[in-house]
Write an enzyme that holds these catalytic residues in place. Structure first.
Site, PDB file in Angstrom:
ATOM      1  N   ALA A   1       0.833  -1.205   0.000  1.00 28.00           N
ATOM      2  CA  ALA A   1       0.000   0.000   0.000  1.00 28.00           C
ATOM      3  C   ALA A   1       0.867   1.255   0.000  1.00 28.00           C
ATOM      4  O   ALA A   1       0.596   2.214  -0.735  1.00 28.00           O
ATOM      5  CB  ALA A   1      -0.933  -0.006   1.208  1.00 28.00           C
ATOM      6  N   TYR A   2       1.897   1.252   0.829  1.00 33.12           N
ATOM      7  CA  TYR A   2       2.810   2.399   0.890  1.00 33.12           C
ATOM      8  C   TYR A   2       3.457   2.654  -0.467  1.00 33.12           C
ATOM      9  O   TYR A   2       3.417   3.781  -0.996  1.00 33.12           O
ATOM     10  CB  TYR A   2       3.877   2.128   1.956  1.00 33.12           C
ATOM     11  N   ALA A   3       4.020   1.613  -1.066  1.00 31.64           N
ATOM     12  CA  ALA A   3       4.735   1.771  -2.330  1.00 31.64           C
ATOM     13  C   ALA A   3       3.780   2.129  -3.463  1.00 31.64           C
ATOM     14  O   ALA A   3       4.140   2.898  -4.366  1.00 31.64           O
ATOM     15  CB  ALA A   3       5.508   0.498  -2.665  1.00 31.64           C
TER      16      ALA A   3
ATOM     17  N   CYS B   1       1.073   3.960  -3.260  1.00 30.68           N
ATOM     18  CA  CYS B   1       0.802   5.398  -3.152  1.00 30.68           C
ATOM     19  C   CYS B   1       1.982   6.219  -3.643  1.00 30.68           C
ATOM     20  O   CYS B   1       1.807   7.248  -4.312  1.00 30.68           O
ATOM     21  CB  CYS B   1       0.460   5.762  -1.707  1.00 30.68           C
ATOM     22  N   LYS B   2       3.188   5.784  -3.324  1.00 33.49           N
ATOM     23  CA  LYS B   2       4.375   6.507  -3.791  1.00 33.49           C
ATOM     24  C   LYS B   2       4.498   6.427  -5.305  1.00 33.49           C
ATOM     25  O   LYS B   2       4.885   7.399  -5.975  1.00 33.49           O
ATOM     26  CB  LYS B   2       5.621   5.933  -3.120  1.00 33.49           C
TER      27      LYS B   2
END
Length: 255
Positions: A159-161, A163-164
């Site tokens: 999820a973090y990656a 969004c990035k």
């Protein structure tokens, strides 16, 4: 204190880690710097003192990208801050750095987790940038701190990656749509950096450190000032012909 002249930058999450080093690198380069912080005002005030010791102007405002209803209020306060502490000058550079890290395997990801990642790392960044661009001087620039993890995959960071990665696409659209104003937009993708990010996941894990060093041609861990200097370069006339680019700053990790 110096006379009111020169350029002004806003660094989100500038009270610690990579954001702090970006703020200090900009100040060393002769730029006045405003920073945001989410909860630790004491850290932010310490950074302001460091900047002022370099002879640059500085100020701090609270910003929580997980509370998007407060964004218009932040923009109003920031306009007032420019008038009070920076001689009424317009902003020249925005560095979108604020964020958080948390490893959650896909099978355990919840709607609430995703909404938080999205608000802080994508939606909040998009709309903060939109509003700041409306008050930015022509021929300025935007820098987005993303993550090298959107190229190589680390379990738990989907999820973090994601969004990035979305922000890197958005950065290219900013470059396209604001180029007529001379505004540049680029992203910087750090690899594993020794900070307190994600509860100091790298700094406190000797095994992770050994793995990173073993996969890095330059043979060492990354540090926050390695990213700070690159971001400051992008906020300078030396990078005047660079826009829409992604700079991966990892020492060559996982080539």
């Amino acid at each position: 204190m110096d006379e009111v002249h020169g350029k002004v930058a806003l660094v989100t999450g500038g009270n610690r880690g990579i954001g702090k080093e970006i703020a200090l690198a900009l100040a060393r380069a002769g730029t006045d710097v405003a920073i945001t912080y989410r909860s630790n005002e004491e850290e932010a005030l310490s950074v302001l003192e460091d900047i002022r010791r370099m002879g640059r102007r500085s100020a701090a405002l609270r910003l929580d990208l997980n509370q998007l209803a407060d964004l218009d209020g932040f923009i109003d306060a920031f306009g007032w801050l420019l008038a009070r502490d920076f001689g009424g000058r317009q902003l020249d550079y925005l560095v979108n750095n604020a964020g958080f890290g948390k490893a959650i395997p896909i099978e355990k990801l919840t709607f609430a987790d995703f909404d938080t990642f999205n608000d802080v790392h994508f939606k909040g960044v998009v709309f903060l940038t939109q509003k700041v661009l409306a008050m930015m001087r022509d021929n300025g620039g935007v820098v987005f701190i993303t993550a090298a993890g959107d190229r190589y995959n680390v379990p738990g960071y989907a999820a973090y990656a994601a969004c990035k990665g979305a922000i890197e696409v958005f950065s290219r659209y900013v470059a396209k749509e604001y180029g007529a104003r001379g505004i540049r937009s680029n992203s910087v993708a750090p690899g594993g950096i020794v900070t307190d990010f994600n509860n100091a996941a790298i700094r406190s894990n000797a095994q992770a450190q050994a793995y990173i060093i073993g996969q890095t041609p330059m043979g060492r861990l990354g540090h926050a000032d390695d990213i700070g200097d690159v971001a400051a370069f992008l906020c300078s006339d030396a990078a005047r012909w660079m826009t829409g680019q992604r700079l991966e700053v990892t020492g060559g990790f996982n080539l």
